[in-house]
Scaffold this motif. Sequence first.
Motif, PDB file in Angstrom:
ATOM      1  N   GLY A  82      10.532  -4.583  21.802  1.00  0.00           N
ATOM      2  CA  GLY A  82       9.847  -5.786  21.353  1.00  0.00           C
ATOM      3  C   GLY A  82      10.352  -6.432  20.084  1.00  0.00           C
ATOM      4  N   LYS A  83      11.446  -5.923  19.496  1.00  0.00           N
ATOM      5  CA  LYS A  83      11.870  -6.505  18.218  1.00  0.00           C
ATOM      6  C   LYS A  83      12.399  -7.927  18.377  1.00  0.00           C
ATOM      7  N   THR A  84      13.111  -8.203  19.473  1.00  0.00           N
ATOM      8  CA  THR A  84      13.635  -9.561  19.643  1.00  0.00           C
ATOM      9  C   THR A  84      12.514 -10.547  19.940  1.00  0.00           C
ATOM     10  N   SER A  85      11.592 -10.184  20.823  1.00  0.00           N
ATOM     11  CA  SER A  85      10.460 -11.067  21.110  1.00  0.00           C
ATOM     12  C   SER A  85       9.621 -11.292  19.860  1.00  0.00           C
ATOM     13  N   THR A  86       9.421 -10.237  19.066  1.00  0.00           N
ATOM     14  CA  THR A  86       8.634 -10.375  17.842  1.00  0.00           C
ATOM     15  C   THR A  86       9.357 -11.274  16.849  1.00  0.00           C
ATOM     16  N   LYS A  87      10.677 -11.136  16.757  1.00  0.00           N
ATOM     17  CA  LYS A  87      11.456 -12.025  15.897  1.00  0.00           C
ATOM     18  C   LYS A  87      11.279 -13.477  16.311  1.00  0.00           C
ATOM     19  N   GLU A  88      11.264 -13.726  17.624  1.00  0.00           N
ATOM     20  CA  GLU A  88      11.073 -15.086  18.111  1.00  0.00           C
ATOM     21  C   GLU A  88       9.656 -15.584  17.844  1.00  0.00           C
ATOM     22  N   MET A  89       8.668 -14.702  17.970  1.00  0.00           N
ATOM     23  CA  MET A  89       7.296 -15.079  17.596  1.00  0.00           C
ATOM     24  C   MET A  89       7.239 -15.510  16.135  1.00  0.00           C
ATOM     25  N   LEU A  90       7.835 -14.693  15.268  1.00  0.00           N
ATOM     26  CA  LEU A  90       7.844 -14.999  13.849  1.00  0.00           C
ATOM     27  C   LEU A  90       8.532 -16.329  13.569  1.00  0.00           C
ATOM     28  N   ALA A  91       9.630 -16.584  14.260  1.00  0.00           N
ATOM     29  CA  ALA A  91      10.338 -17.848  14.063  1.00  0.00           C
ATOM     30  C   ALA A  91       9.473 -19.028  14.471  1.00  0.00           C
ATOM     31  N   ALA A  92       8.754 -18.874  15.586  1.00  0.00           N
ATOM     32  CA  ALA A  92       7.879 -19.957  16.050  1.00  0.00           C
ATOM     33  C   ALA A  92       6.760 -20.227  15.051  1.00  0.00           C
ATOM     34  N   MET A  93       6.234 -19.180  14.442  1.00  0.00           N
ATOM     35  CA  MET A  93       5.115 -19.339  13.511  1.00  0.00           C
ATOM     36  C   MET A  93       5.577 -19.855  12.148  1.00  0.00           C
ATOM     37  N   LEU A  94       6.641 -19.266  11.619  1.00  0.00           N
ATOM     38  CA  LEU A  94       7.064 -19.608  10.265  1.00  0.00           C
ATOM     39  C   LEU A  94       7.765 -20.956  10.197  1.00  0.00           C
ATOM     40  N   SER A  95       8.431 -21.364  11.276  1.00  0.00           N
ATOM     41  CA  SER A  95       9.176 -22.629  11.250  1.00  0.00           C
ATOM     42  C   SER A  95       8.263 -23.835  11.091  1.00  0.00           C
ATOM     43  N   GLU A  96       6.979 -23.654  11.374  1.00  0.00           N
ATOM     44  CA  GLU A  96       6.035 -24.745  11.182  1.00  0.00           C
ATOM     45  C   GLU A  96       5.401 -24.708   9.792  1.00  0.00           C
ATOM     46  N   GLN A  97       5.861 -23.752   8.968  1.00  0.00           N
ATOM     47  CA  GLN A  97       5.340 -23.668   7.599  1.00  0.00           C
ATOM     48  C   GLN A  97       6.438 -23.701   6.540  1.00  0.00           C
ATOM     49  N   GLY A  98       7.682 -23.876   6.968  1.00  0.00           N
ATOM     50  CA  GLY A  98       8.786 -23.959   6.013  1.00  0.00           C
ATOM     51  C   GLY A  98      10.118 -23.839   6.717  1.00  0.00           C
ATOM     52  N   ALA A  99      11.189 -24.110   6.004  1.00  0.00           N
ATOM     53  CA  ALA A  99      12.543 -23.995   6.560  1.00  0.00           C
ATOM     54  C   ALA A  99      12.817 -22.528   6.871  1.00  0.00           C
ATOM     55  N   THR A 100      13.049 -22.230   8.142  1.00  0.00           N
ATOM     56  CA  THR A 100      13.124 -20.844   8.605  1.00  0.00           C
ATOM     57  C   THR A 100      14.474 -20.540   9.227  1.00  0.00           C
ATOM     58  N   HIS A 101      15.073 -19.450   8.807  1.00  0.00           N
ATOM     59  CA  HIS A 101      16.348 -18.982   9.341  1.00  0.00           C
ATOM     60  C   HIS A 101      16.097 -17.659  10.064  1.00  0.00           C
ATOM     61  N   ALA A 102      16.664 -17.496  11.257  1.00  0.00           N
ATOM     62  CA  ALA A 102      16.412 -16.282  12.035  1.00  0.00           C
ATOM     63  C   ALA A 102      17.662 -15.832  12.767  1.00  0.00           C
ATOM     64  N   SER A 103      17.688 -14.543  13.089  1.00  0.00           N
ATOM     65  CA  SER A 103      18.773 -13.989  13.898  1.00  0.00           C
ATOM     66  C   SER A 103      18.878 -14.735  15.219  1.00  0.00           C
ATOM     67  N   VAL A 104      20.105 -14.908  15.701  1.00  0.00           N
ATOM     68  CA  VAL A 104      20.340 -15.500  17.000  1.00  0.00           C
ATOM     69  C   VAL A 104      20.356 -14.399  18.049  1.00  0.00           C
ATOM     70  N   ALA A 105      19.734 -14.664  19.209  1.00  0.00           N
ATOM     71  CA  ALA A 105      19.735 -13.704  20.324  1.00  0.00           C
ATOM     72  C   ALA A 105      19.343 -12.326  19.795  1.00  0.00           C
ATOM     73  N   SER A 106      20.162 -11.310  20.087  1.00  0.00           N
ATOM     74  CA  SER A 106      19.879  -9.950  19.605  1.00  0.00           C
ATOM     75  C   SER A 106      20.972  -9.508  18.642  1.00  0.00           C
ATOM     76  N   TYR A 107      21.318 -10.376  17.702  1.00  0.00           N
ATOM     77  CA  TYR A 107      22.344 -10.042  16.704  1.00  0.00           C
ATOM     78  C   TYR A 107      21.719  -9.109  15.669  1.00  0.00           C
ATOM     79  N   ASN A 108      21.669  -7.814  15.991  1.00  0.00           N
ATOM     80  CA  ASN A 108      20.922  -6.876  15.143  1.00  0.00           C
ATOM     81  C   ASN A 108      21.718  -5.640  14.752  1.00  0.00           C
ATOM     82  N   ASN A 109      23.050  -5.667  14.951  1.00  0.00           N
ATOM     83  CA  ASN A 109      23.833  -4.452  14.688  1.00  0.00           C
ATOM     84  C   ASN A 109      24.686  -4.595  13.428  1.00  0.00           C
ATOM     85  N   HIS A 110      25.742  -3.788  13.328  1.00  0.00           N
ATOM     86  CA  HIS A 110      26.542  -3.706  12.096  1.00  0.00           C
ATOM     87  C   HIS A 110      27.269  -4.999  11.774  1.00  0.00           C
ATOM     88  N   TRP A 111      27.516  -5.838  12.779  1.00  0.00           N
ATOM     89  CA  TRP A 111      28.073  -7.166  12.477  1.00  0.00           C
ATOM     90  C   TRP A 111      27.038  -8.270  12.641  1.00  0.00           C
TER      91      TRP A 111
END
Length: 469
Positions: free
Chosen positions: A111-140
């Motif tokens: 659920g980390k990617t879906s949760t990240k997308e939830m957070l992006a949906a919520m925070l982007s309506e309260q300020g300029a929000t930057h988030a990971s693309v897709a599942s870019y969650n590893n060493h690079w």
Amino acid sequence: MTLWTAPEAEAATGGRAQGDWAVSGVSIDTRTLAPGDLFVALSAARDGHDFVAQALEKGAGAALVSRIPEGLAPDAPLLIVADVLKGLEALGRAARARTSARVVAVTGSVGKTSTKEMLAAMLSEQGATHASVASYNNHWGVPLTLARMPRESDFAIIEIGMNHPGEIAPLACLARPHVAMITTVAPAHLEAFDSIAGIAREKAAILDGVEPGGIAVLNADLEQSPILFAKAAECGAQAVGFGAKAKEYRLISAEITGDETRVQAETPLGPMAFSLATPGQHFAMNGLGALAACAALGADLQRAADSLARWTPYQGRGARERIALPGGTLTLLDDSYNANPASMAAALAVLAAARPEGQGRRIAVLGDMKELGPETEPLHAALARLPAMAAVDRVHCIGPLMGALHAALPVEKRGLLSASSAELAAQLAEVVGAGDVVLAKGSLSMGLAKCVDALRGMGQGNALSRDKT
């Protein structure tokens, strides 16, 4: 918008800039590179230096390299460093240092990617929000996400994953989150760990990177929850729990009604009701945790809940589609991106709660779950004993590991057993039809997307409705 100038990138990495350039983005792939990007010549399956000339021809503003590739113009815009990955990490570190954004990092077995997308949906309506693309969650993926962060960001959401012990802490220390959230701990990548407790300790390592005075948003309903809360205390982070057993964000109920989940919860600000435009107990749990993270970041909780109501899963992560067929519609539950026992149980519960049309059936198309270690076959067979399986009419299995599930199923539930997704995809039109609800799920390497595409291909014209992806 300028993201990096040559002097800034040179100072951040300790490298040598060739030319006076400025870039507006950062890319590691010439296929998706946009004009003005800094092309990072990482070496993975292929050496990125082989694609520098192509990147510059496509309009890259500069390239991050450890050597000058042959055939480039003498004045080619470059940033030359000793090691490209370390150079990317340095850019990420500098980007994090120069922003005043409030940062949240998310990890978890499911659920980390879906949760990240939830957070992006919520925070982007309260300020300029930057988030990971897709599942870019590893060493690079983590340093790339950080290097792409505009300095003007108000919020940043960094997803952090792992396959082996010792991966999460360095990435968390690079991200330096003010808030860290752990969605859940479950059997995933067990071949690299001696137990689920070992996985819990690795997930808890995200707290090593939390800024002083930071907050840990933790799942309180797990057998391993004490490990997570103990780590928060060790790191000096304020622990905030979510779940049915939590003190702070307590889940009272999650009622699935058609395509919607209605949630009742108790929060530090009092009772709260919110809804999700998708069915699933797991989405309700992660949504509650995401709301706790938003509050910890200083966002308005009610506005966040209103924004969450407009979020839907995207392709491969639980997206729901209705596809027109002769005589009716087929409902597709596209959860094909990945799988482990916990996410499989959650997806099957969604399928069990779905309502087929007319004489339609609930059908599961399931592929092997990988990296589960010595208990692989028993974990696959155990899916047959899940309560949700009682409501599933037919299960089609893909791969040798799913053979254990196929054998464990009652005869009346056994569908096809295929060696590959391509093999099953060629037969799907014969075993599904109008009115059916079809779940597609398996580990990414199993290629369940072929089955998803085959189901879409059965449609007459366009899909009648497709959830936002």
